[in-house]
Write an enzyme that holds these catalytic residues in place. Sequence first.
Site, PDB file in Angstrom:
ATOM      1  N   ASP A   1       5.586   4.895  -1.059  1.00 16.85           N
ATOM      2  CA  ASP A   1       4.997   6.228  -1.257  1.00 16.85           C
ATOM      3  C   ASP A   1       5.748   7.154  -2.225  1.00 16.85           C
ATOM      4  OD1 ASP A   1       4.109   5.062   1.066  1.00 16.85           O
ATOM      5  OD2 ASP A   1       4.510   6.774   2.341  1.00 16.85           O
TER       6      ASP A   1
ATOM      7  N   GLU B   1      -1.853   8.553   7.564  1.00 17.66           N
ATOM      8  CA  GLU B   1      -0.524   8.792   7.004  1.00 17.66           C
ATOM      9  C   GLU B   1      -0.626   9.742   5.808  1.00 17.66           C
ATOM     10  OE1 GLU B   1       1.871   4.743   8.118  1.00 17.66           O
ATOM     11  OE2 GLU B   1       0.767   4.628   6.246  1.00 17.66           O
TER      12      GLU B   1
END
Length: 502
Positions: free
Chosen positions: A27, A209
């Site tokens: 990420d 998420e």
Amino acid sequence: MTAATATTADTFRPALHYATRNTWLNDPNGLIFHEGLYHLYYQNNPLDNVWGNMSWGHATSPDLVTWTEHPVAIACDDDEDIFSGSIVFDRDNTSGFGTDSAPPLVAVYTSAFKPGSRHAGLQAQSLAYSRDGGYTWTKHSANPVLSRGSAEFRDPKVIRYDGGAGSYWVMVAVEATDFQVVLYKSDDLRAWEPLSTFGPANATGGVWECPDLFPLPVDGDPGNLKWVLTVNLNPGGPNNGSAGQYFVGDFDGTTFTSATTVTEGHQDPARLGEYQWLDWGRDYYAAVSFSDAPDNRRLMIAWMNNWEYANQIPTSPWRSPMTLAREVSLRTVDGRPRLIQQATGDFEAISGAGQSFTLAATELSDCTRVLDGAAGSVQRIEATFTPGNAQEFGLIVRGNGAHGTRIGIRPVPGTLHVDRRTSGRTDFHPSFPSIDTAPIRTINGSYKLTIYVDRCSVEIFAQDGQVTMTELIFPAPTSTDVAVYALGGTATVSSLDITRYA
Ligand code: FRU
């Protein structure tokens, strides 16, 4: 463990996208424009090229295209892994971590506490601060600052709210397995009080998420602001695995109210195609936006990979690129606000940029035509197709004979697809060779595609950014042909322009 070293030629290393030298990334974290540079932090394993030892890596760019890798910014230790989060410039020194004349950058990240920790089993939110513009970081001594006693509370995105309800910091984070975005407020980034929750809604096929929340004008009208809540989920995307969805609505300083919810509670699998996706491809995950981007632009970057096969993709010594940066805006389409996305960055900053190829309008009739002089592995292709009676038409990129990555349009039923079954190496995971589809309709009778090809990826912005598809591919270095094709009838390539970079 030591960082991986190169064993084969690095033929997949992108030219336009960020990738680390020789380590793992996932990420994007803490995206912020600060003192003239774009800072990209990211989930990083500093010691290997598979997931683990989660720390924040760091790179900077003046142009969103050429990146410089810096030493690890926030490192894991015996107590915690450093999971995803965000960074704010605390210009009024509300946190007290800086001084009024030298305000700090503050990172808000998830502490994923390790078994030996006194917080073992918990995920909670922690702070670190930088007094040197983002290069070195100190963990706050009183971490964590926000715990819910939960093992799945993560990925805080902090924004500055300045509106009718006042002026304060707002955090959006997730209770991942509850499919809930949880909102908190703070005056000093240290003490947080709950505001509200959002969800479950629309897609709930995996854990939620990496949320984000930001305002955008609708159709460029500053008097008509809407708020966008983005939520990534894994698995459960429209073409399997990791993906991001978004909601458009209002935020009153306490509660986000969605105007685009299709299903409340848990998802209806039959309605997956009706939910609003940031990207329909397989490799666009954990998308999040920059803080403080110039000119009020809203710029997002995602991780270009999919948890289904992320640790197996055949790149070496690094693993996983980021996507291109995208500017997002809101436009009314069929009476509803939709995110429109365009790749952004100074692509001319790449050495070798700018050679071009143009094809005059060409009618195709049940044929595949390799375009002489169009070959390349780092290029932007802009193509407009006008349908005739072909069932399918489109382009083949990174091609070689009958092999390549097919980017096709089928007017009936109205789909754009990426077929990567013969795109190159596909054997590293059974779910990688796929045909992935997105809905598409003509605009003024035609289909316009802007495609960025960059050694190991294609990013497609269709119909001026109304529909996007991002996919990894692993072709042989010699597979560089570009072809156009029509199957079972006619289609016209009304225009086709290629800019080659590198
Ligand atoms: C998303 C994610 C986040 C977490 C991070 C750990 O890809 O699972 O929820 O913070 O990766 O690396």
